[in-house]
Enzyme design. Structure first.
Site, PDB file in Angstrom:
ATOM      1  N   ARG A 196      32.896  38.941  36.459  1.00  0.00           N
ATOM      2  CA  ARG A 196      33.882  39.734  35.725  1.00  0.00           C
ATOM      3  C   ARG A 196      34.028  39.235  34.298  1.00  0.00           C
ATOM      4  NH1 ARG A 196      39.995  38.250  37.332  1.00  0.00           N
ATOM      5  NH2 ARG A 196      40.478  38.206  35.134  1.00  0.00           N
ATOM      6  N   GLU A 243      33.320  41.404  46.186  1.00  0.00           N
ATOM      7  CA  GLU A 243      33.760  40.026  46.018  1.00  0.00           C
ATOM      8  C   GLU A 243      32.765  39.144  46.763  1.00  0.00           C
ATOM      9  OE1 GLU A 243      36.258  39.191  44.104  1.00  0.00           O
ATOM     10  OE2 GLU A 243      37.139  37.327  44.809  1.00  0.00           O
ATOM     11  N   GLU A 284      43.211  46.311  51.429  1.00  0.00           N
ATOM     12  CA  GLU A 284      41.960  45.594  51.626  1.00  0.00           C
ATOM     13  C   GLU A 284      42.254  44.110  51.591  1.00  0.00           C
ATOM     14  OE1 GLU A 284      38.815  46.694  48.898  1.00  0.00           O
ATOM     15  OE2 GLU A 284      39.406  48.794  49.000  1.00  0.00           O
ATOM     16  N   ARG A 340      44.603  46.720  33.663  1.00  0.00           N
ATOM     17  CA  ARG A 340      45.521  46.544  34.785  1.00  0.00           C
ATOM     18  C   ARG A 340      46.472  47.723  34.702  1.00  0.00           C
ATOM     19  NH1 ARG A 340      45.167  41.059  36.515  1.00  0.00           N
ATOM     20  NH2 ARG A 340      44.267  39.787  34.875  1.00  0.00           N
ATOM     21  N   ARG A 363      34.407  38.066  41.723  1.00  0.00           N
ATOM     22  CA  ARG A 363      33.948  39.456  41.571  1.00  0.00           C
ATOM     23  C   ARG A 363      32.472  39.447  41.219  1.00  0.00           C
ATOM     24  NH1 ARG A 363      37.736  43.308  39.779  1.00  0.00           N
ATOM     25  NH2 ARG A 363      36.870  45.367  39.445  1.00  0.00           N
ATOM     26  N   LYS A 417      48.146  43.523  43.881  1.00  0.00           N
ATOM     27  CA  LYS A 417      47.791  42.384  44.745  1.00  0.00           C
ATOM     28  C   LYS A 417      49.042  41.777  45.379  1.00  0.00           C
ATOM     29  CE  LYS A 417      47.392  39.603  40.595  1.00  0.00           C
ATOM     30  NZ  LYS A 417      46.633  38.742  39.748  1.00  0.00           N
ATOM     31  N   LYS A 464      42.211  40.654  50.111  1.00  0.00           N
ATOM     32  CA  LYS A 464      41.915  40.111  48.776  1.00  0.00           C
ATOM     33  C   LYS A 464      41.181  38.810  49.022  1.00  0.00           C
ATOM     34  CE  LYS A 464      43.728  39.192  44.160  1.00  0.00           C
ATOM     35  NZ  LYS A 464      42.889  38.081  43.772  1.00  0.00           N
ATOM     36  N   PHE A 466      33.492  46.837  47.521  1.00  0.00           N
ATOM     37  CA  PHE A 466      34.645  47.738  47.504  1.00  0.00           C
ATOM     38  C   PHE A 466      34.590  48.836  46.446  1.00  0.00           C
ATOM     39  CE2 PHE A 466      35.960  43.619  45.588  1.00  0.00           C
ATOM     40  CZ  PHE A 466      36.047  44.009  44.262  1.00  0.00           C
TER      41      PHE A 466
HETATM   42  P1  ATP Z   1      44.115  36.092  40.643  1.00  0.00           P
HETATM   43  O1  ATP Z   1      44.433  35.022  39.646  1.00  0.00           O
HETATM   44  O2  ATP Z   1      45.262  36.522  41.484  1.00  0.00           O
HETATM   45  O3  ATP Z   1      42.845  35.890  41.400  1.00  0.00           O
HETATM   46  P2  ATP Z   1      42.878  37.600  38.705  1.00  0.00           P
HETATM   47  O4  ATP Z   1      43.562  37.524  37.415  1.00  0.00           O
HETATM   48  O5  ATP Z   1      41.663  36.786  38.920  1.00  0.00           O
HETATM   49  O6  ATP Z   1      43.926  37.351  39.821  1.00  0.00           O
HETATM   50  P3  ATP Z   1      43.307  40.251  39.476  1.00  0.00           P
HETATM   51  O7  ATP Z   1      43.112  41.424  38.595  1.00  0.00           O
HETATM   52  O8  ATP Z   1      44.687  39.848  39.682  1.00  0.00           O
HETATM   53  O9  ATP Z   1      42.429  39.069  38.964  1.00  0.00           O
HETATM   54  O10 ATP Z   1      42.673  40.514  40.893  1.00  0.00           O
HETATM   55  C1  ATP Z   1      41.477  41.170  40.942  1.00  0.00           C
HETATM   56  C2  ATP Z   1      40.420  40.260  41.478  1.00  0.00           C
HETATM   57  O11 ATP Z   1      40.577  40.085  42.878  1.00  0.00           O
HETATM   58  C3  ATP Z   1      39.096  40.952  41.345  1.00  0.00           C
HETATM   59  O12 ATP Z   1      38.520  40.685  40.098  1.00  0.00           O
HETATM   60  C4  ATP Z   1      38.291  40.424  42.475  1.00  0.00           C
HETATM   61  O13 ATP Z   1      37.527  39.322  42.039  1.00  0.00           O
HETATM   62  C5  ATP Z   1      39.300  39.930  43.484  1.00  0.00           C
HETATM   63  N1  ATP Z   1      39.239  40.666  44.757  1.00  0.00           N
HETATM   64  C6  ATP Z   1      39.161  40.098  45.980  1.00  0.00           C
HETATM   65  N2  ATP Z   1      39.149  41.014  46.951  1.00  0.00           N
HETATM   66  C7  ATP Z   1      39.211  42.221  46.352  1.00  0.00           C
HETATM   67  C8  ATP Z   1      39.236  43.567  46.830  1.00  0.00           C
HETATM   68  N3  ATP Z   1      39.194  43.871  48.115  1.00  0.00           N
HETATM   69  N4  ATP Z   1      39.299  44.539  45.904  1.00  0.00           N
HETATM   70  C9  ATP Z   1      39.351  44.263  44.589  1.00  0.00           C
HETATM   71  N5  ATP Z   1      39.327  43.024  44.081  1.00  0.00           N
HETATM   72  C10 ATP Z   1      39.259  42.000  44.951  1.00  0.00           C
END
Ligand code: ATP
Length: 569
Positions: A274, A304, A252, A421, A259, A427, A254, A345
């Site tokens: 979140r 998102e 998907e 996680r 979120r 990712k 990103k 999603f």
């Molecule tokens: P980063 O710092 O890389 O943004 P993070 O610590 O904020 O990471 P991660 O758990 O690494 O969070 O990544 C998940 C986040 O990515 C989700 O909370 C969401 O906000 C975002 N996101 C964007 N697109 C998607 C998707 N298609 N599916 C799930 N999460 C997504």
């Protein structure tokens, strides 16, 4: 419960840095607390009166505190200031002046946990005209009845700097120790954490553990209208390796947004981030879209949210969306200026049924069955089901071309695991690993930066104690003048940080870790100059992570891991 009992506990905790000893002390106090006080004690032990996701804040900075201490003890502000300069801790200052209190109060009451807690909560709730005065009175009221030790911890709690080193992890383990000492530790701790993911309030969890035991904890469920901790992603080593991890992967986009968790119960709709903040009021446009597009009576769905250009629908930088998240007034104007798009999603709940255990492929189908999308506004996240590296790479490149962060590789056979996680989502992003760090201090600027903080001390989290360890100084990337809407200036950052200043010494301020920033850097080096033992070389500001709280800032272990990987290169 007497507040002095809690104070004694604070004293013991301050004196020890041993994790197990801390757990023993906290567990004893939790066991001795009655059910009514248990949620209060649990928060106060963490130096809080609201859960960390609440937007409510006590909002008293050190300068006002000095005036309050002066009025309630009869010492002049000059004298308080002088002592403050010596120690850098208003808690210690108040302790010493209360010992020598000049104005003896006539009606000294014994402070209870309830009185202190409720007063501090009220402070956060006073608003409008005369709010400062009212806040002043509320703190004075408890301070004038406090013993020296009690005063010390009240002042530290008000300033958000308790200095006893108790983080959420210690509370979790102490609940296990307090109420289930004979059980297998790891199992109980996992259960407590699971319950907390679903109902993120350790006070409430402690009460359930005390009153209803293991069975009660097992019965904790998510509720429509209440936030929970969402599933998070791990980092894939590369697109190729990520694809190989799952038998049935789906990719998907990103998206580079925030979120958004949407709860619906008949006509009532809630939106959470979140970080568990309730942002329903900020997004009436999104609420409208939910009403139009979601064809289910009751559900919880996730996606998102992106800011988009009003005319073209082009995605805009995350910084603009964060302006909408923060904005509490003139919302209608913001709706026009910064419209949003939601890319869905997930679905975790539908009409009385929890969907955590269903595989992603089924959840996605269910999600698609209840949504009538509106293109560019309220739609499904772009998805590609493939194991083919070439196709995946093309998809990844198109995500980057569309100004998104990269892709998320998801396991179509995996269930939904709140709060963790667990490797169900991986990712893939092109950038060097950035770090999300809290600002824990700053230095007043000179020259062009006079009047503002001109450099910022960065801190990473110690996961055991919740304290922050310094790991660098940031100045690069923050602007003197705003030329683009997404620019962040020294002035803006200073204004955001000012309410959280705890103490000041020779132009250097100590700041409560509240604001998290994303930082790029060239390298991580060992350094005896910082309390973490590491320093970022050439740190550069990327953005403010309004979607992350200090509890989610990167910890010392991550810094260590990156440091080790560098060595291997
Ligand atoms: P980063 O710092 O890389 O943004 P993070 O610590 O904020 O990471 P991660 O758990 O690494 O969070 O990544 C998940 C986040 O990515 C989700 O909370 C969401 O906000 C975002 N996101 C964007 N697109 C998607 C998707 N298609 N599916 C799930 N999460 C997504």
């Amino acid at each position: 419960m007497d507040y002095s009992k809690l104070t004694e506990c604070y004293e013991l905790l301050e004196k020890t840095s041993a994790r197990l000893k801390k757990i023993e002390i906290v567990a004893k106090l939790l066991r001795e607390s009655d059910s009514e006080n248990l949620p209060r004690v649990t928060l106060l032990l963490q130096g809080k009166v609201f859960p960390s996701w609440s937007e409510k804040e006590i909002g008293i900075a050190d300068q006002l505190m000095i005036k309050i201490i002066s009025t309630s003890t009869g010492f002049s502000t000059e004298e308080i200031n002088r002592k403050y300069k010596e120690t850098g801790d208003l808690g210690l200052v108040v302790e010493s002046v209360v010992k020598q209190r000049k104005q003896s109060t006539l009606f000294q009451k014994k402070l209870t946990v309830e009185m202190v807690f409720e007063n501090l909560r009220r402070i956060a709730e006073v608003e409008g005209k005369g709010a400062q005065n009212r806040k002043f009175q509320l703190v004075s009221e408890i301070l004038s009845s406090a013993s020296p030790k009690e005063a010390k911890y009240i002042v530290r709690t008000v300033l958000g700097d308790l200095r006893i080193g108790v983080a959420a992890g210690i509370i979790r383990d102490s609940i296990a120790e307090a109420f289930f000492p004979e059980r297998e530790k790891k199992e109980v701790v996992n259960l407590i954490e699971w319950a907390w993911f679903l109902r993120p309030d350790y006070g409430e969890i402690a009460r359930i553990a005390k009153e209803r035991g293991i069975e009660g904890l097992k019965k904790v469920r998510i509720e429509v209208g209440k936030p929970y901790h969402v599933l998070l992603a791990e980092k894939a080593p590369s697109l190729e390796e990520g694809l190989k991890k799952f038998e049935n992967p789906s990719l998907e986009y990103k998206y580079d947004g925030a979120r958004i968790i949407i709860h619906k119960k008949a006509d009532k709709i809630w939106l959470f981030t979140r970080r568990l903040e309730n942002v329903t009021k900020q997004f009436p446009d999104c609420i409208e879209l939910v009403k139009r597009c979601v064809k289910a009576k009751e559900c919880i769905i996730e996606g998102e949210m992106l800011a988009i250009e009003p005319e073209t629908g082009e995605p805009k930088p995350f910084q603009l969306l964060s302006q909408r998240i923060k904005r509490k007034y003139n919302i209608e104007e913001m709706v026009k200026q910064i419209p949003v798009q939601v890319n869905l999603f997930e679905i975790v709940y539908l009409n009385g049924k929890l969907l955590f255990d269903k595989p992603l492929r089924e959840r996605r189908k269910i999600l698609e069955s209840i949504i009538k999308p509106i293109k560019g506004k309220f739609q499904f996240s772009k998805q590609l089901v493939t194991k083919d590296l070439k196709k995946a790479d093309k998809f990844y490149k198109s995500a980057l071309k569309d100004k998104q962060e990269g892709v998320m590789i998801k396991n179509l056979d995996a269930k939904y695991q709140p709060g963790r996680r667990v490797g169900y989502w991986l990712k893939v992003k092109p950038t060097l690993e950035t770090l999300d760090l809290a600002i824990t201090g700053g230095i007043w600027g000179t020259g062009k930066r006079a009047g503002w903080l001109g450099s910022f001390i960065l801190g990473c989290r110690n996961p055991d104690t919740g304290e922050f360890l310094e790991c660098g100084m940031l100045g690069t990337g923050i602007k003197e003048k705003k030329t683009k809407p997404e620019d962040v200036t020294f002035e803006e950052l200073t204004k955001m940080l000012k309410p959280y200043i705890i103490s000041e010494k020779e132009g250097t301020v100590k700041i409560q870790p509240k604001i998290v920033v994303e930082v790029a850097y060239e390298e991580i080096q060992k350094s005896p100059n910082y309390s973490s033992g590491f320093a970022l070389r050439f740190p550069r500001f990327i953005r403010i992570r309004t979607d992350k709280g200090p509890d989610e800032a990167d910890d010392i272990e991550r810094i260590y891991r990156i440091f080790e990987t560098q060595k291997g290169k």
